[in-house]
Scaffold this motif. Structure first.
Motif: not given
Length: 230
Positions: A22-30, A58-67, A84-94
């Motif tokens: 469950y944890y990696p699935v939640l992180v992936a959705v997050f 969709v941004f508020p849903l990140t807080y649901v998953i974060g909770d 992890v989420g922001f590392a992937m954002n950095g990769l997306a920006a690059l």
């Protein structure tokens, strides 16, 4: 020395290990929600006098998953998901910037538009990193600290209280950095943007409480390493 993999052992009641399915699935959705909301946020949106951005969808849903992550797996596990989420954002920006500087085909007419969107997205990544790290850290910390006092009772208080504080920090920090990228140039528009964003995201969390309750209940029930606080 304790590693992140060993977070929330069964002898630490109230939290589960991160090694289950469950944890990696939640992180992936997050992570996906964070990336989608940051791309959508490159467009400023106005509903009459109400100023916001496309990320509100969709941004508020990140807080649901974060909770869910903080409630079931604990603060350090939730913090890992944030990073992890922001590392992937950095990769997306690059990847987007590399795409901008690749030579455009003769038939491609949108090079300038792509560069403008990617430029705004990069500024939003910086704003998102600062705001989201502040907001989600406050949110996860508040969930865990309130849980220490309330145990398994009063889940609604943990969810609403943590979101109230976390979203305020998130929206304020994000707005200060991202205002220019989404076209906000006056203090009045900025104040409206922050106030509306904070109210809207908190309201969505309240509306989503029944869903959050069900998700948390399901994960707790099916996590074999979860040990409830008595």
């Amino acid at each position: 020395m304790t590693s992140d993999v060993d977070i929330a052992q069964p002898d630490a009641p109230g939290f589960a290990r991160v090694g289950s399915v469950y944890y990696p699935v939640l992180v992936a959705v997050f992570t996906a929600l964070v990336i989608i909301s940051n791309i959508a946020a490159t467009k400023g949106v106005a509903f009459g006098p109400i100023i916001t951005d496309g990320g509100f969808i969709v941004f508020p849903l990140t807080y649901v998953i974060g909770d869910v992550l903080a409630e079931v797996y604990g603060f350090r596990a939730a913090r890992r998901a944030i990073l992890v989420g922001f590392a992937m954002n950095g990769l997306a920006a690059l990847a987007f910037w590399v795409t901008v500087y690749l030579p455009a085909a003769d038939f491609y007419p949108n090079q300038e538009h792509l560069a403008n969107v990617v430029g705004a997205y990069t500024q939003l990544i910086i704003a998102g990193l600062a705001g989201f790290l502040v907001g989600q850290t406050i949110n996860a910390w508040a969930v865990v600290k309130i849980k220490e006092r309330t145990r398994e009772k009063h889940l609604w208080a943990r969810l609403i209280g943590s979101t109230f504080a976390g979203q305020l920090g998130d929206t304020l920090v994000f707005g200060v950095i991202a205002a220019g990228a989404i076209g906000i140039s006056t203090f009045g528009d900025f104040a409206t943007y922050v106030a509306l964003g904070w109210f809207y995201k908190t309201a969505v969390e309240v509306v989503m409480l029944p869903v959050t309750y069900r998700v948390i209940g399901y994960v707790k029930q099916h996590e074999p390493t979860y040990a409830p606080l008595a």
